[in-house]
Write a protein that holds these residues in place. Sequence first.
Motif, mmCIF file in Angstrom:
data_model
loop_
_atom_site.group_PDB
_atom_site.id
_atom_site.type_symbol
_atom_site.label_atom_id
_atom_site.label_comp_id
_atom_site.label_asym_id
_atom_site.label_seq_id
_atom_site.Cartn_x
_atom_site.Cartn_y
_atom_site.Cartn_z
ATOM 1 N N CYS A 118 -1.105 12.032 0.344
ATOM 2 C CA CYS A 118 -1.900 11.217 -0.574
ATOM 3 C C CYS A 118 -2.662 10.126 0.181
ATOM 4 C CB CYS A 118 -0.983 10.602 -1.626
ATOM 5 S SG CYS A 118 -1.805 9.487 -2.780
ATOM 6 N N LEU A 119 -2.042 9.632 1.257
ATOM 7 C CA LEU A 119 -2.651 8.569 2.051
ATOM 8 C C LEU A 119 -3.530 9.108 3.177
ATOM 9 C CD1 LEU A 119 0.481 6.244 2.213
ATOM 10 C CD2 LEU A 119 -1.677 5.724 1.044
ATOM 11 N N ASN A 125 4.377 9.114 9.053
ATOM 12 C CA ASN A 125 3.591 7.894 9.215
ATOM 13 C C ASN A 125 2.346 7.997 8.322
ATOM 14 O OD1 ASN A 125 2.867 5.376 10.444
ATOM 15 N ND2 ASN A 125 1.348 6.486 11.662
ATOM 16 N N PRO A 126 2.121 7.026 7.457
ATOM 17 C CA PRO A 126 2.766 5.708 7.373
ATOM 18 C C PRO A 126 4.082 5.666 6.589
ATOM 19 C CG PRO A 126 0.981 5.829 5.796
ATOM 20 C CD PRO A 126 0.938 7.112 6.572
ATOM 21 N N ALA A 160 8.242 11.709 1.051
ATOM 22 C CA ALA A 160 7.490 11.110 2.161
ATOM 23 C C ALA A 160 6.268 11.948 2.511
ATOM 24 C CB ALA A 160 8.402 10.957 3.379
ATOM 25 N N ASN A 161 6.426 13.264 2.577
ATOM 26 C CA ASN A 161 5.284 14.117 2.916
ATOM 27 C C ASN A 161 4.223 14.108 1.825
ATOM 28 O OD1 ASN A 161 5.645 15.119 5.559
ATOM 29 N ND2 ASN A 161 7.282 16.467 4.851
ATOM 30 N N ASN A 165 0.807 -1.221 0.000
ATOM 31 C CA ASN A 165 0.000 0.000 0.000
ATOM 32 C C ASN A 165 0.845 1.278 0.000
ATOM 33 O OD1 ASN A 165 0.783 -0.621 2.746
ATOM 34 N ND2 ASN A 165 -0.596 1.018 3.395
ATOM 35 N N LEU A 166 2.168 1.143 0.204
ATOM 36 C CA LEU A 166 3.054 2.311 0.218
ATOM 37 C C LEU A 166 3.791 2.502 -1.104
ATOM 38 C CD1 LEU A 166 4.723 2.024 3.747
ATOM 39 C CD2 LEU A 166 2.582 3.161 3.105
ATOM 40 N N VAL A 167 3.836 1.456 -1.917
ATOM 41 C CA VAL A 167 4.673 1.491 -3.112
ATOM 42 C C VAL A 167 4.260 2.617 -4.056
ATOM 43 C CG1 VAL A 167 5.345 0.246 -5.201
ATOM 44 C CG2 VAL A 167 5.295 -0.939 -3.003
ATOM 45 N N GLU A 168 3.028 2.605 -4.496
ATOM 46 C CA GLU A 168 2.613 3.595 -5.498
ATOM 47 C C GLU A 168 2.523 5.021 -4.960
ATOM 48 O OE1 GLU A 168 2.548 3.578 -8.845
ATOM 49 O OE2 GLU A 168 3.558 1.691 -8.417
ATOM 50 N N PRO A 169 2.069 5.242 -3.736
ATOM 51 C CA PRO A 169 2.116 6.614 -3.220
ATOM 52 C C PRO A 169 3.535 7.191 -3.220
ATOM 53 C CG PRO A 169 0.623 5.330 -1.885
ATOM 54 C CD PRO A 169 1.288 4.361 -2.826
#
Length: 462
Positions: free
Chosen positions: A114-115, A123-124, A108-109, A65-69
Amino acid sequence: MRRERDSLGEVEVADDAFWGAQTQRSLHFFAIGEERMPLPIIHALAQIKAAAARVNGKLGLLAANLVEPIAQAADEVAAGQWDAQFPLRVWQTGSGTQSNMNVNEVIANLANECLGAARGSKNPVHPNDHVNLGQSSNDVFPSALHLSVASAVHAQLLPALQCLRDLLQQRSQDFADILKIGRTHLMDAVPMRLGQEFSGYVDQLRQGEAGIRSVLPGLYALALGGTAVGTGLNTHPDFALQVCRMLTERLSLPLRPAENAFAALAGQEALCQLSGQLRSLAMSLLKIANDIRWMGSGPRAGLGELALPENEPGSSIMPGKVNPTQAEALSMVCAQVFGNDATVAFAASQGNFELNVYKPVIGYNVLQSITLLADAMRSFTLHCVQGLQARADRLQVHLDSSLMLVTALVPSLGYERAAKIAQRAHQEGSTLRAAALASGWIDAAQLDEILRPERMLAPDRN
């Protein structure tokens, strides 16, 4: 303002900034000069981060769930959508750590927002644990240098070089039938064609291009996979190869992991070799620019053999004056490239043990040389060479008045007699023909047959 934390404590960061604590510290501690980290390096770092996220996902090291963001945020950075978020100077840590973390924090931000998470929350998506996964500044920053420089060579430098070379080749053909007096030591020499002179410029640029292409394979080798000191600690054994393959597909460059990661971190041979080739190209360009500037000098009190385009007024006090400004601009660029190469050579020599810590200044100077040379060649092509015209009447005057046509008499009269004829013509202010006839060593018919410039342009066929 918001408060962010890194391993050294809390730092205040502007609410509208996507960077974090480590970038903010760098802004405070490295307020040196105005030279920012070149955006091509930032974009290359982001390209690597995007590929790294996707590869780490395939390797099962990064949550799906982190790859594409992360990858999409990195793609946006690579495309230049967030350039204002990279304010750091070149003059920072010699490994480029602050700029690597600047990229990590911004990505990261962006991914966290996006999440649905708050900016600065880590985080995450954490800038070190996730965006920088499988990497160290020590291997990813030199990889970004290679990637950005190789891309700039292909996208900027080589097209500009080829365009100038092709137009000079066209001028060589245009001037193929125009005779001129050659010059050595800035003094009159034997005749040649103006087209032959320009053919020399074409070959100088051909050699420059060949030299640049010869060092490109070294730039395709990336330090990825070496992590901190070259051992590859904390990265997957397949990480570097898969990232290089993904970047190759996306960028159409034949990228590969460096054969020896220890050398890739501690040395900078590929960039230093390219810088040397850029210096050699600048050397050739300076010669070409100066020749054209000399031949265009005047227009009445100089050589005046070429008519240069009249682009802008040349003097604030002398009406009607026009100067060889394109040649001057190109010459100044060449001088800057010489200085950049000296900086790169020294910086590349300063590797200590497992790391060279002059990487930002190496990247800055090499990229500046590429950009300046590409821009200057393009400008010189469009605004000087494109409009060059030969002044055939002036060329003929110089050809007719030269005493060095006497060289053609050497096979018939010998060097000593030919020299005396030339000296007599010079001392008396007479023509070469008059001095030769006055010598009594040759008659008019023979002289007219021999003193034909068009027969002096190639080796004798006898």
